[in-house]
Scaffold this motif. Structure first.
Motif, mmCIF file in Angstrom:
data_model
loop_
_atom_site.group_PDB
_atom_site.id
_atom_site.type_symbol
_atom_site.label_atom_id
_atom_site.label_comp_id
_atom_site.label_asym_id
_atom_site.label_seq_id
_atom_site.Cartn_x
_atom_site.Cartn_y
_atom_site.Cartn_z
ATOM 1 N N UNK A 11 11.182 81.758 101.273
ATOM 2 C CA UNK A 11 10.173 82.640 100.690
ATOM 3 C C UNK A 11 10.627 83.181 99.338
ATOM 4 N N UNK A 12 11.915 83.517 99.241
ATOM 5 C CA UNK A 12 12.429 83.996 97.952
ATOM 6 C C UNK A 12 12.369 82.900 96.896
ATOM 7 N N UNK A 13 12.744 81.683 97.262
ATOM 8 C CA UNK A 13 12.696 80.580 96.298
ATOM 9 C C UNK A 13 11.260 80.311 95.837
ATOM 10 N N UNK A 14 10.309 80.411 96.765
ATOM 11 C CA UNK A 14 8.911 80.201 96.379
ATOM 12 C C UNK A 14 8.433 81.299 95.424
ATOM 13 N N UNK A 15 8.823 82.535 95.710
ATOM 14 C CA UNK A 15 8.448 83.629 94.814
ATOM 15 C C UNK A 15 9.098 83.465 93.452
ATOM 16 N N UNK A 16 10.342 83.016 93.419
ATOM 17 C CA UNK A 16 11.028 82.837 92.136
ATOM 18 C C UNK A 16 10.385 81.723 91.321
ATOM 19 N N UNK A 72 16.599 87.449 85.999
ATOM 20 C CA UNK A 72 17.524 87.069 87.066
ATOM 21 C C UNK A 72 18.081 88.301 87.775
ATOM 22 N N UNK A 73 18.434 89.327 87.021
ATOM 23 C CA UNK A 73 18.924 90.549 87.655
ATOM 24 C C UNK A 73 17.847 91.176 88.533
ATOM 25 N N UNK A 74 16.607 91.130 88.074
ATOM 26 C CA UNK A 74 15.519 91.686 88.879
ATOM 27 C C UNK A 74 15.334 90.909 90.178
ATOM 28 N N UNK A 75 15.409 89.591 90.126
ATOM 29 C CA UNK A 75 15.269 88.788 91.347
ATOM 30 C C UNK A 75 16.484 88.973 92.252
ATOM 31 N N UNK A 118 17.023 79.780 85.604
ATOM 32 C CA UNK A 118 18.030 79.226 86.503
ATOM 33 C C UNK A 118 17.389 78.844 87.835
ATOM 34 N N UNK A 119 18.029 77.948 88.556
ATOM 35 C CA UNK A 119 17.523 77.522 89.855
ATOM 36 C C UNK A 119 17.597 78.676 90.854
ATOM 37 N N UNK A 120 16.647 78.757 91.791
ATOM 38 C CA UNK A 120 16.655 79.868 92.755
ATOM 39 C C UNK A 120 17.938 79.966 93.582
ATOM 40 N N UNK A 121 18.507 78.849 94.112
ATOM 41 C CA UNK A 121 19.759 79.019 94.877
ATOM 42 C C UNK A 121 20.882 79.622 94.047
ATOM 43 N N UNK A 122 20.946 79.281 92.763
ATOM 44 C CA UNK A 122 21.984 79.856 91.911
ATOM 45 C C UNK A 122 21.801 81.354 91.756
ATOM 46 N N UNK A 123 20.571 81.794 91.599
ATOM 47 C CA UNK A 123 20.304 83.229 91.470
ATOM 48 C C UNK A 123 20.719 83.962 92.742
ATOM 49 N N UNK A 124 20.360 83.394 93.889
ATOM 50 C CA UNK A 124 20.755 84.044 95.140
ATOM 51 C C UNK A 124 22.265 84.066 95.305
ATOM 52 N N UNK A 125 22.932 82.964 94.974
ATOM 53 C CA UNK A 125 24.388 82.888 95.146
ATOM 54 C C UNK A 125 25.105 83.877 94.236
#
Length: 394
Positions: free
Chosen positions: A136-141, A167-170, A303-310
């Protein structure tokens, strides 16, 4: 004349779920139905209920989003579904291919065939639509990050700072994901956080601000961007939200944490400042189109969503460990202080001083004959003076 039954609608929570599953904002859905975003918000919260043609259009759109036939939902009732077998048997009588064939007689053979009984399917199973928090986070991003980077670029005029702010906001959204996932407008939550980070006063003290970024290639875009950057941050943010993003005035006031009259005054002053330097942008529609073109002409990457989460998780772990280490050090220091501190008051020892003019101390030796004689006289003879009074018994 009796009034027909109203078109059935799903519950408010189901309406919102269908809209979010289709990746539509309240403004986009309101445009399709022909109402304001605030009206869609009221429908999804259950405060109001659509009526008349708006209700039919809203129900048809929700049925389309759910992958169902809106006409079938509106005409078929639960009481008619068990009798669907005989109705299907009457259909071959009107087809030309079946005129020469004998009709089946009523009896056990005329019962509905078991393979056609489950044909009327209920609402689609929501199980395939269930997403994990990461999905869900990746879809929103992927849905909101590109547009948010372009909008933040209009506020700062710096490409890298716009990307970092989003990116900081996400990352903050992933840290507070249960709260963001239940929010009515998750993109608005992230947008407000990104704008606050991008317009923070301490950004000017960063080393990157010492080096100016290359301006836009088009002279018109360069002039418009310079005009925006000359506006006060609050006026610039209000102008971007209202004329750039397309929010209405109450939503703009709520996101900028201001009253509606204050937001209106900021918007008017910002438009006047832009129109003074660029008279061609006095029309709000032209200004909206130019802001969209300015943001779209820049090559802004995300940036890619997994990178932002990591990266966000790694930063959270670092600060958590730093806080734990600081707490442990503070506890150890406090314990050591309590163990080594004195339990009673001890006056300080005065510093020693050298005394001069005093003869050295002499060790006492044996008495001489004269000293012995003098001591004997002192013991034997009475000294002159008043006699001592002694008590006596009478």
């Amino acid at each position: 004349m009796t009034r027909g039954p109203a078109t059935p609608l799903p519950p408010p929570k189901e309406r919102r779920r269908l809209r979010e599953t289709a990746a539509l904002t309240q403004a986009q859905l309101g445009t399709r139905v022909g109402v304001a975003p605030g009206t869609v918000r009221a429908w999804e919260s259950g405060r109001t209920t659509p009526r008349g043609r708006k209700r039919e259009a809203y129900a048809k759109l929700l049925a389309t989003l759910a992958g169902e036939d809106p006409a079938g939902r509106a005409t078929r009732t639960p009481e008619e579904e068990p009798d669907s077998g005989p109705v299907r048997e009457a259909e071959p009588e009107t087809t030309p291919e079946t005129h020469a064939q004998p009709q089946p007689q009523p009896g056990p053979e005329a019962k509905p065939r078991p393979e056609r009984a489950p044909e009327p399917q209920p609402r689609p199973d929501p199980q395939p639509l269930a997403l994990t928090p990461a999905q869900a986070f990746d879809a929103l991003y992927e849905f909101g990050a590109p547009a948010l980077v372009r909008q933040t670029f209009l506020l700062t005029g710096r490409r890298e700072q716009a990307r970092e702010s989003v990116e900081r906001a996400f990352q903050a959204a992933w840290e507070h994901w249960p709260e963001v996932a239940r929010d009515r407008d998750p993109v608005g939550w992230v947008r407000a956080t990104a704008y606050e980070y991008a317009l923070s006063p301490w950004q000017r003290f960063r080393p990157r601000h010492r080096h100016p970024e290359p301006p836009p290639a088009d002279p018109g875009d360069r002039t418009l961007l310079n005009t925006l950057l000359r506006l006060p941050p609050r006026h610039r943010r209000t102008l971007v939200l209202y004329d750039g993003v397309g929010l209405d005035l109450p939503e703009t006031a709520a996101e900028t944490e201001a009253s509606t009259p204050a937001a209106a005054n900021r918007l008017l002053h910002a438009r006047e400042a832009v129109a003074d330097r660029l008279p061609a942008l006095a029309d709000p529609q032209v200004l909206h189109r130019r802001l969209a073109e300015l943001a779209s002409n820049e090559r802004l990457r995300t940036t890619l969503p997994p990178t932002v989460r990591t990266v966000g998780e790694r930063r959270n772990r670092f600060w958590t460990r730093a806080a734990i280490a600081f707490t442990v050090a503070l506890i150890g220091t406090t314990t050591l202080t309590l163990r080594t501190a004195p339990t009673h008051y001890e006056p300080p020892v005065s510093p020693g001083k050298a005394v001069r003019g005093v003869p050295p101390r002499v060790v006492q030796g044996a008495l001489s004959d004269e000293e012995l004689e003098l001591r004997r006289k002192l013991r034997d003879q009475m000294q002159d003076g008043p006699e001592r009074l002694s008590p006596s018994l009478e």
